[in-house]
Write a protein that holds these residues in place. Structure first.
Motif, PDB file in Angstrom:
ATOM      1  N   UNK A 153       1.020  -1.043   0.074  1.00  0.00           N
ATOM      2  CA  UNK A 153       0.165  -0.139  -0.082  1.00  0.00           C
ATOM      3  C   UNK A 153       1.038   1.207  -0.173  1.00  0.00           C
ATOM      4  N   UNK A 154       2.308   1.222  -0.308  1.00  0.00           N
ATOM      5  CA  UNK A 154       3.151   2.076  -0.581  1.00  0.00           C
ATOM      6  C   UNK A 154       3.426   2.972   0.927  1.00  0.00           C
ATOM      7  N   UNK A 155       3.291   2.163   2.056  1.00  0.00           N
ATOM      8  CA  UNK A 155       3.243   2.976   3.287  1.00  0.00           C
ATOM      9  C   UNK A 155       4.720   2.519   3.588  1.00  0.00           C
ATOM     10  N   UNK A 156       5.605   3.155   3.198  1.00  0.00           N
ATOM     11  CA  UNK A 156       7.162   2.666   3.303  1.00  0.00           C
ATOM     12  C   UNK A 156       7.715   2.938   4.586  1.00  0.00           C
ATOM     13  N   UNK A 157       7.531   4.013   5.367  1.00  0.00           N
ATOM     14  CA  UNK A 157       7.855   4.002   6.595  1.00  0.00           C
ATOM     15  C   UNK A 157       7.265   3.025   7.428  1.00  0.00           C
ATOM     16  N   UNK A 158       6.033   2.785   7.584  1.00  0.00           N
ATOM     17  CA  UNK A 158       5.364   1.778   8.556  1.00  0.00           C
ATOM     18  C   UNK A 158       5.922   0.326   8.007  1.00  0.00           C
ATOM     19  N   UNK A 159       6.299   0.107   6.637  1.00  0.00           N
ATOM     20  CA  UNK A 159       7.027  -1.207   6.548  1.00  0.00           C
ATOM     21  C   UNK A 159       8.369  -1.366   6.902  1.00  0.00           C
ATOM     22  N   UNK A 160       9.070  -0.172   6.919  1.00  0.00           N
ATOM     23  CA  UNK A 160      10.303  -0.221   7.358  1.00  0.00           C
ATOM     24  C   UNK A 160      10.197  -0.188   8.941  1.00  0.00           C
ATOM     25  N   UNK A 161       9.415   0.295   9.566  1.00  0.00           N
ATOM     26  CA  UNK A 161       9.173   0.423  11.012  1.00  0.00           C
ATOM     27  C   UNK A 161       8.942  -1.100  11.616  1.00  0.00           C
ATOM     28  N   UNK A 162       8.127  -1.932  10.823  1.00  0.00           N
ATOM     29  CA  UNK A 162       7.690  -3.265  11.117  1.00  0.00           C
ATOM     30  C   UNK A 162       9.039  -4.147  11.080  1.00  0.00           C
ATOM     31  N   UNK A 163       9.873  -3.716   9.968  1.00  0.00           N
ATOM     32  CA  UNK A 163      11.233  -4.418  10.034  1.00  0.00           C
ATOM     33  C   UNK A 163      12.147  -4.124  11.173  1.00  0.00           C
ATOM     34  N   UNK A 164      12.087  -3.010  11.641  1.00  0.00           N
ATOM     35  CA  UNK A 164      12.966  -2.587  12.828  1.00  0.00           C
ATOM     36  C   UNK A 164      12.401  -3.293  13.975  1.00  0.00           C
ATOM     37  N   UNK A 165      11.005  -3.250  14.104  1.00  0.00           N
ATOM     38  CA  UNK A 165      10.463  -4.174  15.309  1.00  0.00           C
ATOM     39  C   UNK A 165      10.788  -5.683  15.220  1.00  0.00           C
ATOM     40  N   UNK A 166      10.724  -6.130  14.027  1.00  0.00           N
ATOM     41  CA  UNK A 166      11.110  -7.396  13.848  1.00  0.00           C
ATOM     42  C   UNK A 166      12.739  -7.827  14.105  1.00  0.00           C
TER      43      UNK A 166
END
Length: 123
Positions: free
Chosen positions: A93-106
């Protein structure tokens, strides 16, 4: 289910949650899991984010991940797949900051993405 003499087991719930999710009835699937008389397993919990991905529903996916975290706390399930899936939903959904945030949490949780593999059998 009593009408037909059936007793629903975890496989029935898994199928129903998957069907509801694929049909876009994510709230119904979510509520079904929360109200199940048996403890949901990874199959049932995996069907929820799968339905969110199919329907590109990031809001429900967030709630699902929260529920999965509560239900699976300490049982050693494959939380990694749920975080990766949510990250992929955000990316789609092109929400790149949220996607990166999930990777950081991960990464901060010390989780590692399981490598994919396949088998080819030659006859």
């Amino acid at each position: 289910m009593e009408k037909y003499g059936l007793i629903a087991n975890i496989k029935h719930y898994g199928c129903l949650v998957d069907l509801l999710g694929r049909a876009g009835k994510l709230l119904e699937a979510f509520n079904l899991v929360k109200g199940m008389p048996v403890e949901p397993n990874d199959t049932v919990l995996g069907a929820l984010p799968g339905g969110c991905r199919i329907n590109s529903n990031t809001v429900t996916a967030e709630h699902v991940l929260e529920l999965v975290g509560k239900l699976n706390s300490g049982c050693g399930s494959n939380d990694d797949a749920h975080y990766v899936l949510l990250s992929n939903i955000y990316a789609a959904s092109e929400r790149w900051q949220k996607a990166e945030g999930m990777r950081v949490v991960f990464s901060n949780k010390g989780l590692e993405k399981a490598l994919g593999c396949s088998t080819l059998v030659l006859i």
